[in-house]
Design a protein around this motif. Structure first.
Motif, PDB file in Angstrom:
ATOM      1  N   ILE A  70      -7.067  -1.080   2.383  1.00 35.68           N
ATOM      2  CA  ILE A  70      -5.839  -0.608   3.028  1.00 35.68           C
ATOM      3  C   ILE A  70      -6.035   0.764   3.656  1.00 35.68           C
ATOM      4  CG2 ILE A  70      -4.415  -1.978   1.460  1.00 35.68           C
ATOM      5  CD1 ILE A  70      -3.709   0.532  -0.082  1.00 35.68           C
ATOM      6  N   GLN A  71      -5.211   1.039   4.674  1.00 32.06           N
ATOM      7  CA  GLN A  71      -5.263   2.317   5.385  1.00 32.06           C
ATOM      8  C   GLN A  71      -3.846   2.810   5.655  1.00 32.06           C
ATOM      9  OE1 GLN A  71      -7.980   0.822   8.692  1.00 32.06           O
ATOM     10  NE2 GLN A  71      -8.795   2.872   8.337  1.00 32.06           N
ATOM     11  N   PRO A  72      -3.204   3.404   4.676  1.00 29.33           N
ATOM     12  CA  PRO A  72      -1.846   3.902   4.914  1.00 29.33           C
ATOM     13  C   PRO A  72      -1.863   4.986   5.997  1.00 29.33           C
ATOM     14  CG  PRO A  72      -2.465   4.081   2.578  1.00 29.33           C
ATOM     15  CD  PRO A  72      -3.690   3.715   3.328  1.00 29.33           C
ATOM     16  N   ALA A  73      -0.819   4.981   6.847  1.00 29.75           N
ATOM     17  CA  ALA A  73      -0.784   5.917   7.976  1.00 29.75           C
ATOM     18  C   ALA A  73       0.309   6.960   7.850  1.00 29.75           C
ATOM     19  CB  ALA A  73      -0.622   5.138   9.282  1.00 29.75           C
ATOM     20  N   THR A  74       1.149   6.846   6.818  1.00 28.91           N
ATOM     21  CA  THR A  74       2.252   7.809   6.661  1.00 28.91           C
ATOM     22  C   THR A  74       2.352   8.212   5.189  1.00 28.91           C
ATOM     23  OG1 THR A  74       3.888   6.117   6.103  1.00 28.91           O
ATOM     24  CG2 THR A  74       3.583   6.594   8.456  1.00 28.91           C
ATOM     25  N   PRO A  75       2.993   9.338   4.917  1.00 29.29           N
ATOM     26  CA  PRO A  75       3.198   9.719   3.508  1.00 29.29           C
ATOM     27  C   PRO A  75       3.963   8.642   2.737  1.00 29.29           C
ATOM     28  CG  PRO A  75       3.613  11.599   4.939  1.00 29.29           C
ATOM     29  CD  PRO A  75       3.428  10.415   5.844  1.00 29.29           C
ATOM     30  N   TYR A  76       4.948   8.033   3.362  1.00 29.00           N
ATOM     31  CA  TYR A  76       5.739   6.992   2.696  1.00 29.00           C
ATOM     32  C   TYR A  76       4.829   5.843   2.260  1.00 29.00           C
ATOM     33  CZ  TYR A  76       9.246   3.371   1.895  1.00 29.00           C
ATOM     34  OH  TYR A  76      10.000   2.383   1.323  1.00 29.00           O
ATOM     35  N   ASP A  77       4.010   5.377   3.195  1.00 29.82           N
ATOM     36  CA  ASP A  77       3.119   4.257   2.867  1.00 29.82           C
ATOM     37  C   ASP A  77       2.021   4.687   1.894  1.00 29.82           C
ATOM     38  OD1 ASP A  77       4.535   2.527   4.403  1.00 29.82           O
ATOM     39  OD2 ASP A  77       3.030   2.313   5.989  1.00 29.82           O
ATOM     40  N   ALA A  78       1.568   5.923   2.023  1.00 31.14           N
ATOM     41  CA  ALA A  78       0.493   6.392   1.132  1.00 31.14           C
ATOM     42  C   ALA A  78       0.941   6.285  -0.322  1.00 31.14           C
ATOM     43  CB  ALA A  78       0.111   7.821   1.471  1.00 31.14           C
ATOM     44  N   LYS A  79       2.182   6.685  -0.578  1.00 27.94           N
ATOM     45  CA  LYS A  79       2.693   6.598  -1.952  1.00 27.94           C
ATOM     46  C   LYS A  79       2.942   5.143  -2.351  1.00 27.94           C
ATOM     47  CE  LYS A  79       6.519   7.902  -4.987  1.00 27.94           C
ATOM     48  NZ  LYS A  79       7.766   8.663  -5.160  1.00 27.94           N
ATOM     49  N   GLY A  80       3.648   4.433  -1.513  1.00 26.50           N
ATOM     50  CA  GLY A  80       4.044   3.065  -1.874  1.00 26.50           C
ATOM     51  C   GLY A  80       2.867   2.115  -1.963  1.00 26.50           C
ATOM     52  N   MET A  81       1.878   2.314  -1.114  1.00 26.70           N
ATOM     53  CA  MET A  81       0.716   1.417  -1.156  1.00 26.70           C
ATOM     54  C   MET A  81      -0.199   1.777  -2.316  1.00 26.70           C
ATOM     55  SD  MET A  81      -0.107   0.627   2.862  1.00 26.70           S
ATOM     56  CE  MET A  81      -0.765  -1.017   2.604  1.00 26.70           C
ATOM     57  N   LEU A  82      -0.265   3.052  -2.672  1.00 27.05           N
ATOM     58  CA  LEU A  82      -1.084   3.402  -3.833  1.00 27.05           C
ATOM     59  C   LEU A  82      -0.474   2.807  -5.101  1.00 27.05           C
ATOM     60  CD1 LEU A  82      -3.389   6.108  -4.565  1.00 27.05           C
ATOM     61  CD2 LEU A  82      -1.630   5.866  -6.286  1.00 27.05           C
ATOM     62  N   LEU A  83       0.856   2.857  -5.197  1.00 25.26           N
ATOM     63  CA  LEU A  83       1.500   2.259  -6.379  1.00 25.26           C
ATOM     64  C   LEU A  83       1.320   0.738  -6.379  1.00 25.26           C
ATOM     65  CD1 LEU A  83       4.609   4.577  -6.650  1.00 25.26           C
ATOM     66  CD2 LEU A  83       2.805   4.306  -8.369  1.00 25.26           C
ATOM     67  N   ALA A  84       1.340   0.133  -5.200  1.00 25.81           N
ATOM     68  CA  ALA A  84       1.066  -1.311  -5.122  1.00 25.81           C
ATOM     69  C   ALA A  84      -0.377  -1.592  -5.530  1.00 25.81           C
ATOM     70  CB  ALA A  84       1.331  -1.825  -3.708  1.00 25.81           C
ATOM     71  N   ALA A  85      -1.277  -0.705  -5.138  1.00 27.44           N
ATOM     72  CA  ALA A  85      -2.700  -0.878  -5.467  1.00 27.44           C
ATOM     73  C   ALA A  85      -2.923  -0.805  -6.973  1.00 27.44           C
ATOM     74  CB  ALA A  85      -3.542   0.171  -4.752  1.00 27.44           C
ATOM     75  N   VAL A  86      -2.259   0.146  -7.617  1.00 22.28           N
ATOM     76  CA  VAL A  86      -2.423   0.287  -9.074  1.00 22.28           C
ATOM     77  C   VAL A  86      -1.884  -0.952  -9.783  1.00 22.28           C
ATOM     78  CG1 VAL A  86      -1.708   1.608 -11.110  1.00 22.28           C
ATOM     79  CG2 VAL A  86      -2.408   2.810  -9.033  1.00 22.28           C
ATOM     80  N   ALA A  87      -0.812  -1.527  -9.246  1.00 23.80           N
ATOM     81  CA  ALA A  87      -0.219  -2.713  -9.871  1.00 23.80           C
ATOM     82  C   ALA A  87      -1.004  -3.984  -9.555  1.00 23.80           C
ATOM     83  CB  ALA A  87       1.224  -2.876  -9.389  1.00 23.80           C
ATOM     84  N   ASP A  88      -1.900  -3.908  -8.593  1.00 27.78           N
ATOM     85  CA  ASP A  88      -2.620  -5.101  -8.136  1.00 27.78           C
ATOM     86  C   ASP A  88      -3.731  -5.464  -9.128  1.00 27.78           C
ATOM     87  OD1 ASP A  88      -2.888  -6.469  -5.107  1.00 27.78           O
ATOM     88  OD2 ASP A  88      -4.681  -6.678  -6.363  1.00 27.78           O
ATOM     89  N   PRO A  89      -3.908  -6.739  -9.407  1.00 23.85           N
ATOM     90  CA  PRO A  89      -4.950  -7.120 -10.378  1.00 23.85           C
ATOM     91  C   PRO A  89      -6.368  -7.081  -9.814  1.00 23.85           C
ATOM     92  CG  PRO A  89      -3.785  -9.058  -9.585  1.00 23.85           C
ATOM     93  CD  PRO A  89      -3.088  -7.882  -8.987  1.00 23.85           C
ATOM     94  N   ASP A  90      -6.521  -6.872  -8.537  1.00 20.28           N
ATOM     95  CA  ASP A  90      -7.851  -6.921  -7.917  1.00 20.28           C
ATOM     96  C   ASP A  90      -8.253  -5.557  -7.364  1.00 20.28           C
ATOM     97  OD1 ASP A  90      -8.289  -9.724  -8.351  1.00 20.28           O
ATOM     98  OD2 ASP A  90      -6.737 -10.083  -6.848  1.00 20.28           O
TER      99      ASP A  90
END
Lengths: 342, 332
Positions: free
Chosen positions: B150-170
């Protein structure tokens, strides 16, 4: 193959370590497992020759005492990482040979559902986190598993098996260093069979003994004769005790020999027939252990015969199980790439 | 009830996400080089070590291969590590563990395990750090089944995608452009996730679809503002995830605008632009195209040190404006 035993009796006081530590029944079980490893690999080799198994395989025939000795003090939930020459480790940690055969046959009943084969054989339920096709690849992973143990306070000990070839990989050095600075409950077991594929340790490795490298990471470096079960088990006991006590890692160098070539493509041009013959005739780990058991009165010829017969039956049953198991559906090739989410 | 929204920098948003993840789940911990008292080379971990201690914010030796392997092993055995590479370029030292181990472990073991590791890669040029500290290697990892990239492009996505990444099993690989770290934007307090595998339409338009990644999203938005004054109405798709790619959002956009341009910082050939272009050429959107597809990517050179040369090596706003104008006016 857990644990401690009550059986320290006066009559055994002068015997080598394992004969003081374990019951006769446990020791006969070890012999059974050593035969099981040997016959499993012979069976796999035969199936390969007959075209029932494809790909390649790396046989550990001649190294059975090393696998069994190291795993002897491990509890079922302790973990190991293994190598491309990992069939013995897998069986020693408690795997069923029928599911191993099934994996080699590429069947869904195999430990990896036919996706891994010989080089990725694993048995996560018994703590085997997997063999590895990359030399040294499992060493940092074992350190990570040991970090989990420490962080989650599970008390688990992790053993990382690797060969002499791996001791010249960067991963070995990075992993040992981290395990030492963080005092992790991990045991590094170098099964030195003298050759990384065709290149001898004398030609590949600057130190005479790989255990000497432990000094660079301030951990004990122990050399054992890997073909003598008791010696290996004793060193493993001490390393496990040290790990469980939170005192950190140990490097054990288990000096051994593989009777077969590196893999199925080996033309055996780098060792002499005399050298191989010497190891097979004079230093075979099963013969050595069997003689000791007999000499110390733990087993007789009849007992040995019974073990051989039972092993032969388990191997034959295992191969039948593998043959009869279903193959995966080609439409399922994409399974397990990612975790299926509901 | 809406969470309070503040302006945070991209780096602060990542740091907040890591703190939330660690508060929520004791299995989450951080590993990396100089992420403790130093705060990370780009101050992304900042003072987290003071809050969570050295046992959960672990400084590793300079051992990228071993460190990545330790993170993989910890993930394999029940922990949720977030591993920071000091520079994405250093992934080259750890490719073995990322590509052979993390990506394939679940598959090789027939689904018996999963490897929920998150790896963070500060990436990209523009800092004068020259050829070994400025690369954009996301397509390398995007080529590997088993990884999510993933390549988040905004602060909003950077936070939300990192939290999604931590929750992701892979295993999830996050490429963070270093020049974005200081970018500010609205970020809600508390926990939220932005899904992996979903592109976002940053700007709707009629005349041209620009598929952009990472820092090129903002550059494309700036270019679009100029182009609007010329009567060119640009739609901007922020790809956000390069594996697994959200093909449908791109296809739908191209069907609407009939023109496609891909803008990304990595070396142009054999990259994300090639993948997006080929994907469109294979899709039903192909018949809708009114002009050849255009790729704007990095030059076929290492990143140079000299600042003028460095800028010239990657697409800039005027490059996007010119290319978009030519594409819409049929110059190409």
């Amino acid at each position: 193959m857990a644990g401690a035993s009550k059986a320290v009796t006066d009559s055994r006081a002068n015997l080598p370590f394992v004969y003081r530590q374990y019951s006769a029944e446990q020791l006969r079980e070890v012999l059974y497992k050593m035969y099981l490893i040997r016959r499993f690999e012979e069976g796999a080799e035969e199936c390969y020759t007959r075209g029932l198994i494809h790909g390649t395989m790396h046989l550990s025939i001649g190294q059975e005492a090393s696998a069994m000795g190291i795993c002897m003090p491990l509890a079922e939930d302790d973990q190991i990482t293994s190598t491309h020459r990992g069939h013995g480790h897998c069986i020693a940690k408690g795997a069923e040979v029928k599911r191993m055969f099934a994996e080699f046959f590429g069947k869904t009943s195999g430990y990896c559902k036919g996706r891994g084969g010989s080089m990725h054989i694993a048995d996560v339920g018994k703590g085997n986190l997997g063999a590895n096709g990359i030399v040294g690849g499992g060493i940092p992973i074992a350190v990570g598993a040991a970090l989990s143990s420490k962080m989650m306070k599970t008390g688990k000990v992790v053993v990382s098996f690797f060969g002499d070839g791996a001791n010249n990989e960067g991963a070995f050095h990075e992993a040992l260093n981290m395990a030492a600075i963080w005092k992790l409950p991990v045991i590094f077991v170098c099964e030195n069979n003298g050759y990384g594929m065709s290149t001898s340790t004398a030609r590949s490795t600057a130190v005479k003994n790989i255990a000497e490298r432990a000094a660079a990471y301030s951990m004990p470096g122990v050399i054992v004769n890997g073909n003598i079960f008791s010696e290996v088990a004793e060193a493993s006991h001490q390393a496990v005790a040290r790990a469980r006590a939170g005192e950190g890692p140990t490097l054990i160098e288990s000096k051994t020999y593989r009777h077969r070539g590196h893999s199925k493509s080996d033309r055996n041009r780098y060792r002499t027939k005399e050298e191989i013959e010497d190891w097979m005739s004079n230093r075979d780990p099963i013969t050595l252990f069997e003689s000791e058991l007999r000499e110390f009165g733990f087993i007789d010829d009849k007992g040995i015969e019974a073990i051989r017969d039972a092993v032969a039956q388990e191997i034959a049953d295992g191969i039948e199980f593998a043959k009869a198991s279903p193959s995966p559906d080609v439409r399922d090739t994409g399974n397990y790439v990612y975790t299926e989410q509901a | 009830m809406d969470a309070m929204v503040r302006e945070l920098s991209y780096a602060q948003a990542i740091q907040e996400a890591m703190a939330i993840a660690m508060d929520m789940d004791e299995r989450v911990f951080l590993m990396g080089e100089d992420i403790g008292v130093y705060g990370g080379a780009f101050q992304v971990t900042g003072d987290l070590v003071e809050r969570f201690g050295t046992e959960r914010v672990i400084d590793t030796p300079i051992s990228e291969l071993g460190g990545a392997g330790v993170a993989v092993g910890a993930a394999l055995t029940g922990m949720r590590p977030i591993f920071e590479f000091q520079f994405s370029d250093f992934a080259t030292l750890a490719m073995e563990q990322i590509v052979n181990q993390a990506a394939k472990m679940r598959f090789m073991l027939g689904g018996e395990v999963s490897v929920p590791v998150v790896m963070r890669f500060p990436a990209g040029s523009g800092t004068g750090a020259a050829a070994q500290h400025s690369q954009s290697l996301e397509a390398w990892l995007g080529h590997v089944p088993g990884l999510k990239v993933i390549q988040p492009a905004t602060p909003y996505d950077a936070k939300g995608m990192l939290l999604a990444a931590v929750a992701d099993p892979d295993p999830v690989m996050i490429f963070e452009h270093k020049l974005l770290y200081k970018m500010k934007g609205p970020v809600p307090e508390g926990y939220y996730t932005v899904p992996i595998g979903k592109a976002d339409i940053r700007r709707e338009g009629r005349d041209l679809t620009i598929v952009a990644t990472s820092i090129m999203v903002q550059k494309a938005l700036d270019a679009a503002a100029v182009l609007e004054s010329e009567g060119i109405d640009v739609e901007i798709v922020d790809l956000r995830t390069i594996r697994p790619m959200d093909k449908q959002t791109v296809i739908d956009s191209v069907k609407k605008t009939s023109r496609l341009m891909c803008v990304y910082e990595a070396v142009k050939t054999l990259g994300i632009g090639a993948e997006v272009s080929a994907m469109i050429a294979e899709s039903e959107a192909f018949d809708y195209l009114d002009a050849p597809i255009v790729r704007l990517g990095g030059a076929e050179t290492p990143i140079p040190y000299n600042p003028e040369l460095e800028k010239a090596t990657v697409p800039q706003i005027p490059d996007i404006i010119t290319a978009a104008r030519d594409l819409v006016k049929g110059v190409r």
